[in-house]
Design a protein around this motif. Structure first.
Motif, PDB file in Angstrom:
ATOM      1  N   TRP A  30       8.116  -1.867   6.687  1.00 30.99           N
ATOM      2  CA  TRP A  30       8.925  -1.526   5.516  1.00 30.99           C
ATOM      3  C   TRP A  30      10.400  -1.615   5.897  1.00 30.99           C
ATOM      4  O   TRP A  30      10.772  -1.633   7.075  1.00 30.99           O
ATOM      5  CB  TRP A  30       8.597  -0.113   5.025  1.00 30.99           C
ATOM      6  CG  TRP A  30       8.866   0.968   6.048  1.00 30.99           C
ATOM      7  CD1 TRP A  30      10.028   1.649   6.271  1.00 30.99           C
ATOM      8  CD2 TRP A  30       7.934   1.458   7.024  1.00 30.99           C
ATOM      9  NE1 TRP A  30       9.890   2.527   7.303  1.00 30.99           N
ATOM     10  CE2 TRP A  30       8.613   2.442   7.790  1.00 30.99           C
ATOM     11  CE3 TRP A  30       6.602   1.174   7.315  1.00 30.99           C
ATOM     12  CZ2 TRP A  30       7.996   3.129   8.828  1.00 30.99           C
ATOM     13  CZ3 TRP A  30       5.988   1.859   8.362  1.00 30.99           C
ATOM     14  CH2 TRP A  30       6.681   2.827   9.096  1.00 30.99           C
ATOM     15  N   TYR A  57       1.779  -2.291   9.754  1.00 30.60           N
ATOM     16  CA  TYR A  57       2.495  -1.737   8.605  1.00 30.60           C
ATOM     17  C   TYR A  57       3.991  -1.969   8.826  1.00 30.60           C
ATOM     18  O   TYR A  57       4.493  -1.828   9.933  1.00 30.60           O
ATOM     19  CB  TYR A  57       2.234  -0.235   8.453  1.00 30.60           C
ATOM     20  CG  TYR A  57       0.791   0.124   8.191  1.00 30.60           C
ATOM     21  CD1 TYR A  57       0.272   0.101   6.900  1.00 30.60           C
ATOM     22  CD2 TYR A  57      -0.059   0.483   9.234  1.00 30.60           C
ATOM     23  CE1 TYR A  57      -1.050   0.428   6.648  1.00 30.60           C
ATOM     24  CE2 TYR A  57      -1.392   0.802   9.003  1.00 30.60           C
ATOM     25  CZ  TYR A  57      -1.877   0.780   7.709  1.00 30.60           C
ATOM     26  OH  TYR A  57      -3.188   1.091   7.468  1.00 30.60           O
ATOM     27  N   THR A 111       0.855  -1.180   0.000  1.00 32.08           N
ATOM     28  CA  THR A 111       0.000   0.000   0.000  1.00 32.08           C
ATOM     29  C   THR A 111       0.897   1.237   0.000  1.00 32.08           C
ATOM     30  O   THR A 111       2.126   1.131   0.036  1.00 32.08           O
ATOM     31  CB  THR A 111      -0.925   0.001   1.235  1.00 32.08           C
ATOM     32  OG1 THR A 111      -1.848   1.083   1.128  1.00 32.08           O
ATOM     33  CG2 THR A 111      -0.131   0.142   2.520  1.00 32.08           C
ATOM     34  N   ARG A 170       1.684   5.085   1.786  1.00 31.82           N
ATOM     35  CA  ARG A 170       1.469   6.017   2.879  1.00 31.82           C
ATOM     36  C   ARG A 170       2.444   7.167   2.695  1.00 31.82           C
ATOM     37  O   ARG A 170       3.648   6.959   2.619  1.00 31.82           O
ATOM     38  CB  ARG A 170       1.690   5.334   4.237  1.00 31.82           C
ATOM     39  CG  ARG A 170       1.188   6.179   5.392  1.00 31.82           C
ATOM     40  CD  ARG A 170       1.078   5.364   6.668  1.00 31.82           C
ATOM     41  NE  ARG A 170       2.381   5.040   7.227  1.00 31.82           N
ATOM     42  CZ  ARG A 170       2.536   4.401   8.393  1.00 31.82           C
ATOM     43  NH1 ARG A 170       1.483   3.994   9.092  1.00 31.82           N
ATOM     44  NH2 ARG A 170       3.739   4.130   8.839  1.00 31.82           N
ATOM     45  N   GLN A 172       1.291  -3.739   4.170  1.00 36.58           N
ATOM     46  CA  GLN A 172       0.199  -3.726   5.141  1.00 36.58           C
ATOM     47  C   GLN A 172      -0.265  -5.168   5.353  1.00 36.58           C
ATOM     48  O   GLN A 172      -0.509  -5.897   4.394  1.00 36.58           O
ATOM     49  CB  GLN A 172      -0.972  -2.893   4.635  1.00 36.58           C
ATOM     50  CG  GLN A 172      -2.221  -2.971   5.513  1.00 36.58           C
ATOM     51  CD  GLN A 172      -3.419  -2.287   4.889  1.00 36.58           C
ATOM     52  OE1 GLN A 172      -3.411  -1.081   4.689  1.00 36.58           O
ATOM     53  NE2 GLN A 172      -4.455  -3.046   4.559  1.00 36.58           N
TER      54      GLN A 172
END
Length: 413
Positions: free
Chosen positions: A377, A375, A353, A355, A362
């Motif tokens: 990364w 979430y 996703t 942001r 996600q």
């Protein structure tokens, strides 16, 4: 001097192997604990299925060891280091006997922790794709309200596909069975398969594994049998036999080994000095691996993360707990999907996703009827990434610290 070196080359090879394995005892022990049967089976295949080849494998094997050890040295990667040790053992056996087994070599890679890590990173995505394919197949057969990741909603009831579907154990078992069939056929025909034939058969086995898991999910949904019980396991075993073992027994009839074993190696062996250099490279990497890696997880961290509220869970994980969310700052190896599953959480959905115009992952997870939204990364040099390969390449080339950030929120029922 050269004659003296050749005279003692075999004892030196044995000594170098013993020293390398003793120094890396902990790494080898951890891999044997998790893959003992597979590694033992691979060793047996290497000895039973080894044959002389007209290919000079000295330089490819040494080159592969150098590459793996260079990456291990830079990234402090124990899985690659263990694989390099395994290839070093294959190299020494090849030097002793002049024989090599490509089938067993693929099995050794299969049962290395590197493959485990690679497969675990893909399992969730593969399973979700399989579930969605099952949904497209069954939506016109039975009434399915909707699908969310691995959750099927049928007549207002939720059916969750378990983590065993497209699991690592079934995948390895299928490939191991395929390796056994190839070796058995070689012994039967007194000839050997070429590399292209072996790779093609492995690709067919992987395809059959996916098909087997696909039908397993279909049957489990149709029988509404997703909980652990005798019927559940029987369905899994039935699909494995019918959609994987039986087709493999049929397909092996069309794979005929045609290569004859050479009476002796027809390529000049490299000098013992190459073994010495390889051993020195492995020794240096082994000593480096034993030291603590300086991951610099909190270096140049975004000020929004108040490290004063956090604490170290271990050397590779820093935890910050607030009233709104739970934050983990970790090394790249600690992928949340693997960690959550290991802690007993069910992953219902995983997708990319955006942001703040940056791509991140996600995931939706559940445990004890509680739902969470997470979430995560990879972060390197102030930028966010969703690809582990990309950030590891950056670290390998530029030697910049890489971290994984995971934020988890509790959601209402």
């Amino acid at each position: 001097m050269k004659h003296l070196l050749l005279q003692y080359i075999k004892p030196l090879m044995i000594l170098s192997a013993i020293v390398a394995f003793l120094i890396n005892y902990d790494i080898i022990k951890n891999n044997l604990d998790s893959n003992f049967i597979g590694i033992l089976f691979s060793i047996a295949l290497f000895i039973i299925g080894g044959r002389r080849t007209n290919l000079n494998l000295n330089y490819p094997l040494v080159g592969l060891i150098f590459i793996l050890e260079f990456i291990s040295f830079r990234l402090h990667t124990k899985s690659l280091h263990f694989l390099a040790l395994a290839i070093f053992a294959c190299f020494l056996y090849y030097k002793f006997s002049g024989k090599f087994s490509f089938i067993a070599f693929f099995c050794i890679v299969l049962f290395s922790s590197l493959f485990n890590t690679f497969f675990n990173f893909l399992t969730t995505e593969i399973k979700q794709t399989l579930c969605y394919t099952v949904f497209l197949t069954l939506k016109n057969v039975i009434t399915i309200d909707k699908i969310e990741g691995v959750n099927f909603y049928i007549n207002s009831a939720k059916i969750t596909v378990d983590t065993a579907c497209m699991g690592l154990s079934m995948f390895k078992t299928g490939l191991l069975t395929g390796a056994f069939l190839l070796t058995l056929e070689e012994r039967k025909q007194q000839n050997y398969f070429g590399i292209k034939q072996i790779i093609l058969f492995c690709l067919l086995v992987i395809t059959l594994n996916i098909v087997s898991n696909y039908f397993r999910i279909v049957i489990l949904i149709l029988f509404n049998c997703t909980k652990e019980n005798m019927l559940h396991h029987s369905i899994g075993l039935f699909c494995f036999v019918v959609y994987q073992i039986v087709p493999m027994l049929f397909l092996i009839r069309y794979f005929k080994p045609k290569q004859k074993e050479l009476p002796k190696a027809n390529k000049k062996l490299i000098l013992g000095s190459a073994i010495l250099v390889t051993f020195v490279v492995i020794l240096c990497t082994s000593l480096k691996i034993k030291t603590d890696s300086n991951d610099n997880l909190l270096e140049n961290l975004n000020p929004q993360y108040n490290v004063q509220q956090g604490n170290w869970v271990n050397k590779e994980v820093f935890k910050i707990s607030t009233s709104e969310k739970l934050i983990y700052i970790k090394t790249p190896a600690h992928k949340p999907l693997i960690c959550w599953t290991g802690d007993g959480y069910s992953i219902t959905e995983s997708k990319e996703t955006k942001r703040n115009n940056e791509e991140i992952w996600q995931i939706k997870i559940e445990k004890n009827n509680k739902k969470y939204l997470s979430y995560w990364w990879y972060e390197c040099d102030g930028k966010k990434y969703t690809s582990l390969i990309k950030v590891l390449l950056i670290k390998l080339i530029h030697n910049k610290p890489v971290r994984l950030i995971n934020e988890t929120f509790k959601t209402p029922l």
